[in-house]
Structures are given as structure tokens and as C-alpha cells.
Design a protein around this motif. Structure first.
Motif, PDB file in Angstrom:
ATOM      1  N   MET A  72       4.700   1.289  -6.872  1.00  0.00           N
ATOM      2  CA  MET A  72       5.688   1.532  -5.695  1.00  0.00           C
ATOM      3  C   MET A  72       7.012   1.482  -6.287  1.00  0.00           C
ATOM      4  N   LYS A  73       7.752   2.326  -5.782  1.00  0.00           N
ATOM      5  CA  LYS A  73       9.363   2.153  -5.980  1.00  0.00           C
ATOM      6  C   LYS A  73       9.970   0.704  -5.750  1.00  0.00           C
ATOM      7  N   SER A  74       9.503   0.228  -4.796  1.00  0.00           N
ATOM      8  CA  SER A  74       9.923  -0.945  -4.277  1.00  0.00           C
ATOM      9  C   SER A  74       9.438  -2.098  -4.995  1.00  0.00           C
ATOM     10  N   ARG A  75       8.348  -1.747  -6.023  1.00  0.00           N
ATOM     11  CA  ARG A  75       7.728  -2.995  -6.793  1.00  0.00           C
ATOM     12  C   ARG A  75       6.921  -3.777  -5.845  1.00  0.00           C
ATOM     13  N   LYS A  76       6.597  -3.722  -4.795  1.00  0.00           N
ATOM     14  CA  LYS A  76       5.935  -4.285  -3.763  1.00  0.00           C
ATOM     15  C   LYS A  76       4.499  -3.854  -3.460  1.00  0.00           C
ATOM     16  N   LEU A  77       3.602  -4.800  -3.321  1.00  0.00           N
ATOM     17  CA  LEU A  77       2.130  -4.310  -3.020  1.00  0.00           C
ATOM     18  C   LEU A  77       2.199  -3.438  -1.644  1.00  0.00           C
ATOM     19  N   HIS A  78       1.528  -2.488  -1.586  1.00  0.00           N
ATOM     20  CA  HIS A  78       1.266  -1.532  -0.243  1.00  0.00           C
ATOM     21  C   HIS A  78      -0.059  -1.225   0.213  1.00  0.00           C
ATOM     22  N   VAL A  79      -0.222  -1.432   1.389  1.00  0.00           N
ATOM     23  CA  VAL A  79      -1.494  -1.013   1.746  1.00  0.00           C
ATOM     24  C   VAL A  79      -1.425   0.355   2.799  1.00  0.00           C
ATOM     25  N   VAL A  80      -2.106   1.292   2.438  1.00  0.00           N
ATOM     26  CA  VAL A  80      -1.745   2.662   3.023  1.00  0.00           C
ATOM     27  C   VAL A  80      -3.142   2.974   3.580  1.00  0.00           C
ATOM     28  N   PRO A  81      -3.269   2.993   5.006  1.00  0.00           N
ATOM     29  CA  PRO A  81      -4.440   3.492   5.646  1.00  0.00           C
ATOM     30  C   PRO A  81      -4.710   4.852   5.435  1.00  0.00           C
ATOM     31  N   LEU A  82      -5.953   5.108   5.233  1.00  0.00           N
ATOM     32  CA  LEU A  82      -6.538   6.422   5.193  1.00  0.00           C
ATOM     33  C   LEU A  82      -7.044   7.420   6.298  1.00  0.00           C
ATOM     34  N   SER A  83      -6.729   8.311   6.535  1.00  0.00           N
ATOM     35  CA  SER A  83      -7.057   9.307   7.782  1.00  0.00           C
ATOM     36  C   SER A  83      -8.573   9.825   7.335  1.00  0.00           C
ATOM     37  N   GLU A  84      -9.431  10.037   8.122  1.00  0.00           N
ATOM     38  CA  GLU A  84     -10.690  10.698   7.784  1.00  0.00           C
ATOM     39  C   GLU A  84     -10.525  11.816   6.959  1.00  0.00           C
ATOM     40  N   GLN A  85      -9.623  12.648   6.974  1.00  0.00           N
ATOM     41  CA  GLN A  85      -9.405  13.851   6.036  1.00  0.00           C
ATOM     42  C   GLN A  85      -8.999  13.265   4.752  1.00  0.00           C
ATOM     43  N   ALA A  86      -8.253  12.171   4.617  1.00  0.00           N
ATOM     44  CA  ALA A  86      -8.053  11.702   3.313  1.00  0.00           C
ATOM     45  C   ALA A  86      -9.268  11.172   2.597  1.00  0.00           C
ATOM     46  N   ILE A  87     -10.036  10.368   3.440  1.00  0.00           N
ATOM     47  CA  ILE A  87     -11.430   9.913   2.862  1.00  0.00           C
ATOM     48  C   ILE A  87     -12.151  10.924   2.525  1.00  0.00           C
ATOM     49  N   GLU A  88     -12.113  11.949   3.195  1.00  0.00           N
ATOM     50  CA  GLU A  88     -13.127  13.371   2.852  1.00  0.00           C
ATOM     51  C   GLU A  88     -12.806  13.779   1.626  1.00  0.00           C
TER      52      GLU A  88
END
Length: 180
Positions: free
Chosen positions: A53-69
Motif C-alpha cells: 500500500m502507498k500508505s504502508r498500512k494494512l488495508h482490508v478490501v471487501p470483494l464484490s461477487e463479481q470480484a470473487i468470481e
């Protein structure tokens, strides 16, 4: 809008990275460095380590059904990187500039960049009326000024709503069919 629909008509590594950049509103470098052990398909999250990450901080990104697919159908190499290179995928993908030439040509956009998809994702979220604080959290941009120091809410539920609405807007534009 037409370019989004056209992008989803393409396959291959660069097109898939581009789709995930749009569906997650994340930077190209983070998506290119994505690892299978960062993805929880059951929880529908991608935990991006601070190093990616640019911020250097851990980041949790939710995934849509389309991203999961997209991820569920992507071939898994033994090396751990989702878009790994080499016969085993032990190194992160680093060939976007070559792959972009074909996408630019096919989309008729000679100056198009993968980073443009982050702006597009935010614009799609705005069209859907998303809260800008939630969009800011998804893109890991903290509020400016002193409020940015005090505000600690992670916006996990709100970020999930944002990625869902981005995916819905992509679907509306014809980029994803209703069955996807």
C-alpha cells in the motif's frame, strides 16, 4: 461508460487486473502484488499488507461477487501470487505496460492508464450516492486536517456497500451480465 463494457469483454492477465482495479478501487501495484493467502473467498475480503500500500498500512478490501468470481476462476499457480509470473508464479506480475498496449488499442484509448480505473471506480460510487467518507476509506485516503487524526472508524460495512454499488454500476453499463 462504453469503455467499461468493452473492458469486460476482454480476457487475460492485464484485463483481469484492470477489472479488479475497477471493482476494488485499488491501485495497480497492489492488485499486481495480490497473493492467494491474502484472499478470503468465504469472508469476501482481500487483506492487503502495508508493504503493498502507498500508505504502508494494512488495508482490508471487501470483494464484490463479481470480484470473487474473477478470482475463483483464475488459475492458481504454486508460487502464491494471483498474477504470478514464471512457470510457478513465484514473482509478482510486472508486465502491465506491455499488456496495456493491446487494451489501449482495442478500447481506442491511446492515453488510458490502469490508474484511471481508480478515478472511474470513485465516480461510479458517487453516481450511486455513496458516502464519500466510505469511498475515502475504500481508497485509503484519510480525511484531511485534524479530523483525520481523530477519526478511527474503519468503515468495513460501508466499504462493502461501496464495492457492491460499483459492481452494480458496472453491471448496469453492460460490463457484467446479470448471471455473473
Amino acid at each position: 461508460d462504453e469503455e467499461i463494457a468493452a473492458l469486460f469483454g476482454h480476457t487475460g492477465v492485464t484485463a483481469t487486473i484492470a477489472k479488479l482495479c475497477l471493482l476494488t478501487a485499488q491501485r495497480r501495484g497492489s492488485v499486481e502484488a495480490m497473493r492467494w493467502d491474502q484472499i478470503d473467498l468465504r469472508a469476501k475480503t482481500w487483506t492487503v499488507p502495508g508493504a503493498s500500500m502507498k500508505s504502508r498500512k494494512l488495508h482490508v478490501v471487501p470483494l464484490s461477487e463479481q470480484a470473487i468470481e474473477l478470482l475463483a476462476t483464475w488459475p492458481k499457480l504454486t508460487g502464491g501470487f494471483v498474477f504470478g509470473v514464471g512457470s510457478d508464479g513465484r514473482k509478482p506480475f510486472a508486465g502491465a505496460s506491455n499488456g496495456m498496449e493491446g487494451l489501449r488499442r482495442d478500447l481506442g484509448q491511446p492515453d488510458w492508464r490502469l490508474h484511471d480505473l481508480r478515478r472511474t471506480a470513485v465516480t461510479l460510487a458517487q453516481r450511486q450516492g455513496c458516502n464519500l467518507d466510505a469511498v475515502r476509506a475504500l481508497t485509503q485516503h484519510k480525511p484531511s486536517g485534524v479530523i483525520g487524526v481523530y477519526a478511527r472508524h474503519a468503515f468495513e460495512d460501508e466499504k462493502r456497500l461501496v464495492v457492491g454499488l460499483i459492481a452494480e454500476e458496472v453491471r448496469r453499463l453492460g460490463g457484467i451480465s446479470a448471471g455473473d
